[in-house]
Design a protein around this motif. Structure first.
Motif, PDB file in Angstrom:
ATOM      1  N   ALA A  77       0.895  -1.316  -0.074  1.00  0.00           N
ATOM      2  CA  ALA A  77      -0.056  -0.019   0.047  1.00  0.00           C
ATOM      3  C   ALA A  77       0.748   1.349  -0.066  1.00  0.00           C
ATOM      4  O   ALA A  77       0.637   2.337  -0.721  1.00  0.00           O
ATOM      5  CB  ALA A  77      -0.915   0.133   1.221  1.00  0.00           C
ATOM      6  N   GLU A  78       1.927   1.271   0.836  1.00  0.00           N
ATOM      7  CA  GLU A  78       2.861   2.381   0.875  1.00  0.00           C
ATOM      8  C   GLU A  78       3.276   2.636  -0.425  1.00  0.00           C
ATOM      9  O   GLU A  78       3.661   3.841  -0.937  1.00  0.00           O
ATOM     10  CB  GLU A  78       4.028   2.115   1.931  1.00  0.00           C
ATOM     11  N   ALA A 131       1.128   4.243  -2.913  1.00  0.00           N
ATOM     12  CA  ALA A 131       0.970   5.679  -2.473  1.00  0.00           C
ATOM     13  C   ALA A 131       2.271   6.680  -2.826  1.00  0.00           C
ATOM     14  O   ALA A 131       2.023   7.620  -3.419  1.00  0.00           O
ATOM     15  CB  ALA A 131       0.777   6.076  -1.241  1.00  0.00           C
ATOM     16  N   TRP A 132       3.447   6.062  -2.744  1.00  0.00           N
ATOM     17  CA  TRP A 132       4.723   6.710  -3.056  1.00  0.00           C
ATOM     18  C   TRP A 132       4.965   6.839  -4.464  1.00  0.00           C
ATOM     19  O   TRP A 132       5.187   7.956  -5.273  1.00  0.00           O
ATOM     20  CB  TRP A 132       5.928   5.992  -2.588  1.00  0.00           C
ATOM     21  N   SER A 136       9.245   5.288   5.344  1.00  0.00           N
ATOM     22  CA  SER A 136       8.533   4.258   6.386  1.00  0.00           C
ATOM     23  C   SER A 136       9.447   3.240   6.868  1.00  0.00           C
ATOM     24  O   SER A 136      10.499   3.229   6.572  1.00  0.00           O
ATOM     25  CB  SER A 136       7.581   3.509   5.540  1.00  0.00           C
ATOM     26  N   TRP A 196       2.294  10.030   7.984  1.00  0.00           N
ATOM     27  CA  TRP A 196       1.321  10.081   6.675  1.00  0.00           C
ATOM     28  C   TRP A 196      -0.183  10.253   7.021  1.00  0.00           C
ATOM     29  O   TRP A 196      -0.777  10.331   5.975  1.00  0.00           O
ATOM     30  CB  TRP A 196       1.723   8.738   5.987  1.00  0.00           C
ATOM     31  N   GLN A 239       6.419   5.932   9.766  1.00  0.00           N
ATOM     32  CA  GLN A 239       6.142   6.682   8.586  1.00  0.00           C
ATOM     33  C   GLN A 239       6.308   8.321   8.819  1.00  0.00           C
ATOM     34  O   GLN A 239       5.827   8.818   9.628  1.00  0.00           O
ATOM     35  CB  GLN A 239       4.624   6.693   8.191  1.00  0.00           C
ATOM     36  N   THR A 265      -2.630  10.923  -1.270  1.00  0.00           N
ATOM     37  CA  THR A 265      -2.228   9.432  -1.563  1.00  0.00           C
ATOM     38  C   THR A 265      -1.707   8.798  -0.344  1.00  0.00           C
ATOM     39  O   THR A 265      -1.974   7.449   0.137  1.00  0.00           O
ATOM     40  CB  THR A 265      -1.675   9.172  -2.827  1.00  0.00           C
ATOM     41  N   ARG A 306      -4.203   7.545   2.781  1.00  0.00           N
ATOM     42  CA  ARG A 306      -4.912   6.390   2.093  1.00  0.00           C
ATOM     43  C   ARG A 306      -4.197   5.186   2.614  1.00  0.00           C
ATOM     44  O   ARG A 306      -4.892   4.133   2.893  1.00  0.00           O
ATOM     45  CB  ARG A 306      -5.522   6.637   0.821  1.00  0.00           C
ATOM     46  N   ALA A 307      -2.778   5.256   2.278  1.00  0.00           N
ATOM     47  CA  ALA A 307      -1.954   3.990   2.578  1.00  0.00           C
ATOM     48  C   ALA A 307      -1.813   3.839   4.079  1.00  0.00           C
ATOM     49  O   ALA A 307      -1.859   2.734   4.492  1.00  0.00           O
ATOM     50  CB  ALA A 307      -0.462   4.418   1.870  1.00  0.00           C
ATOM     51  N   SER A 322      -4.686   2.321   5.249  1.00  0.00           N
ATOM     52  CA  SER A 322      -5.105   0.872   4.786  1.00  0.00           C
ATOM     53  C   SER A 322      -4.394   0.117   5.582  1.00  0.00           C
ATOM     54  O   SER A 322      -4.847  -1.110   6.065  1.00  0.00           O
ATOM     55  CB  SER A 322      -4.758   0.780   3.430  1.00  0.00           C
TER      56      SER A 322
END
Length: 268
Positions: A166-167, A170-171, A204, A228, A238, A254, A257-258, A261
């Motif tokens: 997920a990260e 987003a990245w 992260s 984040w 993070q 973004t 959201r990660a 999640s």
């Protein structure tokens, strides 16, 4: 300069005396990683030991948290947080992007930070008095640069490999929006953010010794550091650092959201 700022510089000099003889030499690297390469060298161990000895001699009531030798009085009012060689992979590869990180927490809050790169002769220091660069006999104030849009920003992270699924997604979106992306700088990227050359750093999996020193420097140079979610840095690991607050909400679209999640994954 306050007494504690001057002492933080003394710690950096003691660490430099331990690390520089091993850089691009016989550093005795071993691997402490379980499923990936995580090197540690004699420079890591000797530099942290030298700093701990100075702290014990000058401020025996202070606590210490270090990457190599763990915690000693972590609940003290003053706690030094040490990473003797941040970027050990760069150190082992002979690249001058490793640093020594020295942070001081007062009543749990980061108050003084040092990023030292002795091979380049650069020492970045931050406190409530501001952020400065000491290099080759000169001293100058540090100031982040203005950038109003992520599309105009230069961004950095150590490696995309540090992110989960997920990260990483987003990245990847943040990277696709930014003007320029650089990898492999470790904590030196935050120094360049404070100096006005990089605009955003997102990472992260960081530990307290990875990020405590960075906060006073970035904030002292008029930047901002959060997790984040856009909240104060916590134990999530993070980190989002920006030179101009205007681009933080654009990145958080973004990144948040990660983070949410991953929260859901941990609670299900």
């Amino acid at each position: 300069m306050t007494e504690l700022e001057a002492f933080a510089i003394d710690l950096a000099r003691a660490a430099s005396a331990a690390t520089l003889p091993y850089f691009r030499g016989d550093h005795g690297s071993t691997d402490k990683g379980a499923d990936r390469i995580d090197p540690v060298t004699r420079a890591d161990r000797e530099a942290e030991a030298a700093m701990r000895q100075l702290i014990a001699e000058r401020y025996p009531e202070h606590g210490v948290v270090g990457e190599e030798y763990g915690e000693d009085r972590p609940g003290a009012e003053h706690v030094w947080v040490l990473d003797p060689v941040d970027g050990t992979r760069a150190f082992v590869a002979g690249l001058p992007l490793w640093t020594t990180l020295i942070g001081l927490k007062v009543q749990g809050q980061p108050r003084i930070g040092v990023i030292s790169q002795p091979y380049l002769g650069e020492l970045f220091i931050g406190s409530p008095l501001g952020a400065r660069l000491l290099a080759r006999g000169t001293e100058r104030a540090l100031k982040t640069r203005p950038v109003s849009a992520l599309t105009e920003a230069t961004i950095a992270t150590t490696s995309p490999d540090i992110f989960t699924g997920a990260e990483l997604g987003a990245w990847t979106q943040v990277r696709a929006t930014a003007r320029l992306t650089r990898y492999g700088c470790d904590a030196y990227a935050y120094a360049m953010l404070a100096a006005g050359h990089i605009d955003l750093v997102a990472e992260s999996g960081l530990k307290p010794w990875d990020y405590t020193a960075l906060i006073p420097i970035v904030v002292g140079a008029s930047g901002a550091v959060s997790n984040w979610r856009g909240e104060p840095v916590d134990g999530s690991g993070q980190i989002l650092a920006v030179g101009d607050e205007r681009i933080r909400p654009q990145a958080l679209v973004t990144l948040k959201r990660a983070a949410l999640s991953l929260d859901r994954e941990y609670t299900t």
